[in-house]
Design a protein around this motif. Sequence first.
Motif, PDB file in Angstrom:
ATOM      1  N   GLU A   1      27.658 -25.623 -47.198  1.00  0.00           N
ATOM      2  CA  GLU A   1      28.320 -24.836 -46.155  1.00  0.00           C
ATOM      3  C   GLU A   1      29.831 -24.795 -46.372  1.00  0.00           C
ATOM      4  OE1 GLU A   1      26.740 -26.387 -42.488  1.00  0.00           O
ATOM      5  OE2 GLU A   1      25.125 -24.929 -42.561  1.00  0.00           O
TER       6      GLU A   1
ATOM      7  N   LYS B   1      29.458 -10.783 -43.460  1.00  0.00           N
ATOM      8  CA  LYS B   1      28.354 -11.115 -44.377  1.00  0.00           C
ATOM      9  C   LYS B   1      28.883 -11.706 -45.678  1.00  0.00           C
ATOM     10  CE  LYS B   1      24.413  -9.060 -42.492  1.00  0.00           C
ATOM     11  NZ  LYS B   1      23.074  -8.628 -42.589  1.00  0.00           N
TER      12      LYS B   1
ATOM     13  N   PRO C   1      18.896 -19.462 -45.180  1.00  0.00           N
ATOM     14  CA  PRO C   1      18.857 -19.173 -43.744  1.00  0.00           C
ATOM     15  C   PRO C   1      19.039 -20.472 -42.956  1.00  0.00           C
ATOM     16  CG  PRO C   1      17.060 -18.040 -44.864  1.00  0.00           C
ATOM     17  CD  PRO C   1      17.719 -18.925 -45.885  1.00  0.00           C
ATOM     18  N   GLY C   2      19.940 -20.441 -41.991  1.00  0.00           N
ATOM     19  CA  GLY C   2      20.223 -21.651 -41.229  1.00  0.00           C
ATOM     20  C   GLY C   2      21.553 -22.253 -41.622  1.00  0.00           C
ATOM     21  N   GLN C   3      22.096 -21.851 -42.784  1.00  0.00           N
ATOM     22  CA  GLN C   3      23.418 -22.368 -43.184  1.00  0.00           C
ATOM     23  C   GLN C   3      24.488 -21.542 -42.495  1.00  0.00           C
ATOM     24  OE1 GLN C   3      23.133 -22.282 -47.567  1.00  0.00           O
ATOM     25  NE2 GLN C   3      23.474 -24.494 -47.512  1.00  0.00           N
ATOM     26  N   LYS C   4      25.514 -22.228 -42.049  1.00  0.00           N
ATOM     27  CA  LYS C   4      26.582 -21.569 -41.309  1.00  0.00           C
ATOM     28  C   LYS C   4      27.390 -20.641 -42.216  1.00  0.00           C
ATOM     29  CE  LYS C   4      28.514 -23.515 -37.350  1.00  0.00           C
ATOM     30  NZ  LYS C   4      29.010 -24.723 -36.734  1.00  0.00           N
ATOM     31  N   GLY C   5      27.541 -19.400 -41.745  1.00  0.00           N
ATOM     32  CA  GLY C   5      28.410 -18.457 -42.455  1.00  0.00           C
ATOM     33  C   GLY C   5      27.807 -17.856 -43.712  1.00  0.00           C
TER      34      GLY C   5
ATOM     35  N   ARG D   1      25.198 -15.699 -43.888  1.00  0.00           N
ATOM     36  CA  ARG D   1      24.334 -14.552 -43.606  1.00  0.00           C
ATOM     37  C   ARG D   1      24.447 -13.461 -44.668  1.00  0.00           C
ATOM     38  NH1 ARG D   1      27.245 -15.388 -39.401  1.00  0.00           N
ATOM     39  NH2 ARG D   1      28.366 -13.398 -39.498  1.00  0.00           N
ATOM     40  N   TYR D   2      23.306 -12.970 -45.092  1.00  0.00           N
ATOM     41  CA  TYR D   2      23.283 -11.821 -46.008  1.00  0.00           C
ATOM     42  C   TYR D   2      21.928 -11.173 -45.863  1.00  0.00           C
ATOM     43  CZ  TYR D   2      20.229 -14.493 -49.172  1.00  0.00           C
ATOM     44  OH  TYR D   2      19.177 -15.196 -49.701  1.00  0.00           O
TER      45      TYR D   2
ATOM     46  N   ALA E   1      22.011 -29.886 -43.953  1.00  0.00           N
ATOM     47  CA  ALA E   1      22.486 -28.781 -44.786  1.00  0.00           C
ATOM     48  C   ALA E   1      22.456 -27.477 -44.009  1.00  0.00           C
ATOM     49  CB  ALA E   1      21.608 -28.674 -46.017  1.00  0.00           C
ATOM     50  N   PHE E   2      21.910 -27.555 -42.818  1.00  0.00           N
ATOM     51  CA  PHE E   2      21.721 -26.328 -42.034  1.00  0.00           C
ATOM     52  C   PHE E   2      22.374 -26.500 -40.665  1.00  0.00           C
ATOM     53  CE2 PHE E   2      18.272 -26.871 -45.010  1.00  0.00           C
ATOM     54  CZ  PHE E   2      18.223 -25.645 -45.649  1.00  0.00           C
ATOM     55  N   ASN E   3      23.699 -26.587 -40.668  1.00  0.00           N
ATOM     56  CA  ASN E   3      24.413 -26.904 -39.434  1.00  0.00           C
ATOM     57  C   ASN E   3      24.309 -25.828 -38.363  1.00  0.00           C
ATOM     58  OD1 ASN E   3      25.253 -29.467 -40.010  1.00  0.00           O
ATOM     59  ND2 ASN E   3      26.967 -28.737 -41.242  1.00  0.00           N
ATOM     60  N   ALA E   4      23.964 -24.625 -38.787  1.00  0.00           N
ATOM     61  CA  ALA E   4      23.881 -23.551 -37.798  1.00  0.00           C
ATOM     62  C   ALA E   4      22.706 -23.767 -36.858  1.00  0.00           C
ATOM     63  CB  ALA E   4      23.738 -22.213 -38.501  1.00  0.00           C
ATOM     64  N   ILE E   5      21.701 -24.493 -37.335  1.00  0.00           N
ATOM     65  CA  ILE E   5      20.491 -24.645 -36.528  1.00  0.00           C
ATOM     66  C   ILE E   5      20.745 -25.568 -35.341  1.00  0.00           C
ATOM     67  CG2 ILE E   5      18.104 -25.454 -36.545  1.00  0.00           C
ATOM     68  CD1 ILE E   5      18.000 -24.500 -39.477  1.00  0.00           C
TER      69      ILE E   5
ATOM     70  N   ASP F   1      22.867 -24.815 -32.957  1.00  0.00           N
ATOM     71  CA  ASP F   1      24.262 -24.620 -32.557  1.00  0.00           C
ATOM     72  C   ASP F   1      24.283 -24.083 -31.127  1.00  0.00           C
ATOM     73  OD1 ASP F   1      26.911 -24.096 -32.414  1.00  0.00           O
ATOM     74  OD2 ASP F   1      26.966 -22.628 -34.047  1.00  0.00           O
TER      75      ASP F   1
ATOM     76  N   ASP G   1      23.278 -17.129 -37.441  1.00  0.00           N
ATOM     77  CA  ASP G   1      23.061 -17.935 -38.645  1.00  0.00           C
ATOM     78  C   ASP G   1      21.739 -18.688 -38.648  1.00  0.00           C
ATOM     79  OD1 ASP G   1      25.330 -17.301 -40.085  1.00  0.00           O
ATOM     80  OD2 ASP G   1      26.557 -18.806 -39.060  1.00  0.00           O
ATOM     81  N   GLU G   2      21.150 -18.836 -37.478  1.00  0.00           N
ATOM     82  CA  GLU G   2      19.869 -19.558 -37.451  1.00  0.00           C
ATOM     83  C   GLU G   2      18.697 -18.595 -37.255  1.00  0.00           C
ATOM     84  OE1 GLU G   2      19.637 -22.345 -34.173  1.00  0.00           O
ATOM     85  OE2 GLU G   2      20.553 -20.915 -32.809  1.00  0.00           O
TER      86      GLU G   2
ATOM     87  N   TYR H   1      20.641 -13.453 -40.825  1.00  0.00           N
ATOM     88  CA  TYR H   1      20.001 -13.510 -42.137  1.00  0.00           C
ATOM     89  C   TYR H   1      18.885 -12.488 -42.124  1.00  0.00           C
ATOM     90  CZ  TYR H   1      22.252 -17.776 -43.870  1.00  0.00           C
ATOM     91  OH  TYR H   1      23.155 -18.693 -44.345  1.00  0.00           O
TER      92      TYR H   1
ATOM     93  N   VAL I   1      14.590 -22.503 -38.259  1.00  0.00           N
ATOM     94  CA  VAL I   1      15.071 -21.122 -38.288  1.00  0.00           C
ATOM     95  C   VAL I   1      14.193 -20.268 -37.374  1.00  0.00           C
ATOM     96  CG1 VAL I   1      15.383 -19.102 -39.786  1.00  0.00           C
ATOM     97  CG2 VAL I   1      15.983 -21.381 -40.624  1.00  0.00           C
TER      98      VAL I   1
END
Lengths: 631, 311
Positions: free
Chosen positions: A416, A429, A447-451, A453-454, B3-7, B9, B53-54, B74, B97
């Motif tokens: 991240e 994006k 998916p789920g990683q901050k910032g 998105r694509y 590794a998935f800090n957005a989840i 949030d 992000d999630e 995503y 997710v």
Amino acid sequence: MTDNELIWRIAGGSGDGIDSTSQNFAKALMRSGLNVFTHRHYPSRIRGGHTYVEIRAAEDEVKSRGDGYNCLLALGDSFARNPQENAYYGNEETKPLSENLDELREGGIIVYDSGLLDTEEIPDFEERVEENDWHVFDIDLRGMAKEHGREVMRNTAGVGVTAALLDMDLDHIEDLMADAMGGDILEQNLQILQDAYDYTKEEYEFEHDLRVPTGDHEEEQVLLSGSNAIAYGALDEGCRFISGYPMTPWTDVFTIMSQNLPKFGGISEQVEDEIAAAALAVGASHAGVKAMSGSSGGGFALMSEPLGLAEMTETPVVLVEAMRAGPSTGMPTKPEQGDLEHVLYTSQGDSNRVVFAPGTVDEAYDQTRMAFKMAYEYQLPAIVIFDQKLSGENTNLDASFFDREPNPDPGSVMTEDEIAEAAHDASGKFHRFQHETDDGVSPRSLPGQKGGRYLATGNEHNPPGHISEDPENRVYQMDRRMQKLESIRTELDEEHETQQTYHGPDDAEYGIITWGSQQGAVEEAVDRLNDAGHSVKSIGVSDMMPFPEAEMTEFLESVDEALVVEMNATAQFRGLTQKELGLYGDKMTSLLKYNGNPFEPGEIVQGFEAEIDDSATDLATGTRVEPAAGD
Amino acid sequence: MSAFNAIGDERDIDRDEYTPGLEPQPTWCPGCGDFGVLKALKQALPEVGRTPDETLVCTGIGCSGKLNSYLDTYGFHTIHGRSLPVARAAKLANPGVEVIAAGGDGDGYGIGGNHFMHTARENHDMTYIVFNNEIFGLTKGQTSPTSPKGHKSKTQPSGSAKTPIRPLSLGLTSGASYVARTAAVNPNQAKEIITEAIEHDGFAHIDFLTQCPTWNKDAKQYVPYVDIQDSDDYDHDVTDRREAAEMMHETEDLLYEGTVLTGRYYVDDDRPSYQEEKQAIGEMPEEPLAERYFDDDYEWERSADLLDRHK
């Protein structure tokens, strides 16, 4: 051919326990210090129908099933009879004896179950026995089994008889039986084994020369198949997701993975069809798990579109393709190497993938790991192609071979923190598919990683993943995706030892080229040809795509002529070689076989002598020659 | 460490976060019902507290397939009919997710029909929105699996001889634990239903009626929509499978006769999701599988552990 080898064939009907009995017998031979190689022949039905397993055992290394065999245990096909309907299906019952006579060597041994089989039903049996100097033992195995237990235990009686005939100790067989069963069943089996052994020793005088060879292993051995090796390679490379649909012979890998993944904390999914199977693997990988799927020819045909999706979205995935004879349903339980072009070129567009074809059980392990490494490092699909032969044949390896480090590295995935520093477009994006990279690889986010998105899309797309038909972007993206294969070739050539396998003297005059599972038979043929005064070396090619251009050029430059040995009717690998090198068409002659059986070393020797050396003309039945261009 | 800090949030999320900047602008036709799905989804996601992000939106091919191009989450724009297998594996790989799948009636009930049936029976914890406009749009107006019998198009010049798919009944009998129908012309209900579907722990199937002003001028925007939850005439117990089936039967006949009934038809909150079923039999890890690759302390088992049976 080694001077002192046992090639033991057990024949019966599908469902008669041929497989389990032979597995134990092979392990017993391995434990006694011998090298073993097994070959399985079976029909596409559940019960009944002629099936056999051959076990070759010798002190020296054995790389193929060998030529013919020297000891037959014919149990009869108990399922050919249908007691309920009082029906009898043709001459199936005698097939375990009659079908196997052609390949039995002179002076060989026949043990048959006189409780089920009657040699009077086999025309010319007596004449053939006399002509070939065979030693025949007609023993009522069924009766023996019935006496102490159940009729089905006649396998055990048969093993006891052959052990006696070959002067083999029962210890290892007894140990293996004790591992596999217990209670009354074990007691009965041990009793039958000993009775059959003693009876044979007492009642018969042995005039045959064949005895079980002796050998010694320096370290502990394991006996396993190509399918085991592929599954274990995947597990060690951190694969924790598999999705599939059953199809022979791919089912073996799928089954092994399904039985082990949950214990290893992974997920296995049996799904509705092969399109879904490959699409699930793509979905799991997209979300960050190392994933694989696979099938055999017909099922792999369905995977063509998710395969292309993985290429376009640059999602790493490993697919396994276990070939069987085609086209269409073909011969479900018979090996062929006819899917090479299918695997190389299927899917629309200028598509790219990595394709490895291991030739042996240990290569199956190593190259599956390499397929994962390449797929995840370079974000593209990698395919392991092999065939029913390698899938089902068992060979022994040092147990320490598997003492390897696992590799859970998911490849080019950003953290991240790295994503935060990376390029983003105005809408936020992430530039997942950036144009400029060194090796064609544009690191991904999950998916789920901050910032991060694509949009991942099977359409052509620009850096953040938006659908784009911009000509300039199209060329950038295409060139970058195609560059990956060049980078992989460079990495394989420079940083890894070759995946191709060389055999025979470096300065040999002639070459034999093969790929995949025929490697062992070719190497044995090369040894025999050199022993007979020819000058021959071989290369077993594993890298189908990207093609090992430099290595193949060097090999072909170094020989006067080459024989290309493969199990298909259209010389697919020779075609690939000519396409990739653009040269040497006049140097290569093909030796082809596509009757459902793999090459035996003797056939390759004959093919070489007939086509390259011109010292022989009679080719083995079932093989065909495709002359060099210009011939 | 994650590794998935957005989840997970937890913060207030602005609806605009789901809208990308100027590019790309939707290429749907003016008046297209697909705008209704996009809008409802943008309203629903902040409502259930899911950040961009999630969230992973998987689509198939067709006009509906472009949904995630216009959402700043995503996205995985897959291939025709294949959004579900990709989506459900992503969910298994990382259950943290939020996974939403979408497709059209051709995509979802035709080419992807088999995946629909199987994803529903497994009851994966995800939301599936089918844009139902009873026509193939992006390929320019061919008859689809939901087009009424007798529907004429360039590929069915004499009129379709086929009885249309009954999407709600198909969802129910396949095993979806939440089945609803809404329509683009009914934005408040659409937002409510999508919100409910996302919050539902199991496979939520929404048959979303999206008028196609270009290729299907007969479509349902011209008929009255009735919200069954608001109408005394159409009351049924949404947790009762049999009542839901009867209600659907009525609706799916009426759809081609004039009145269109919308709302939730079936809600089963008791059935465990597929993930829970798999966990119960020991075939699904408790922690998200995707996390494991970033856990330096995790001890990876090796194939050498399996060799005993080969000795």
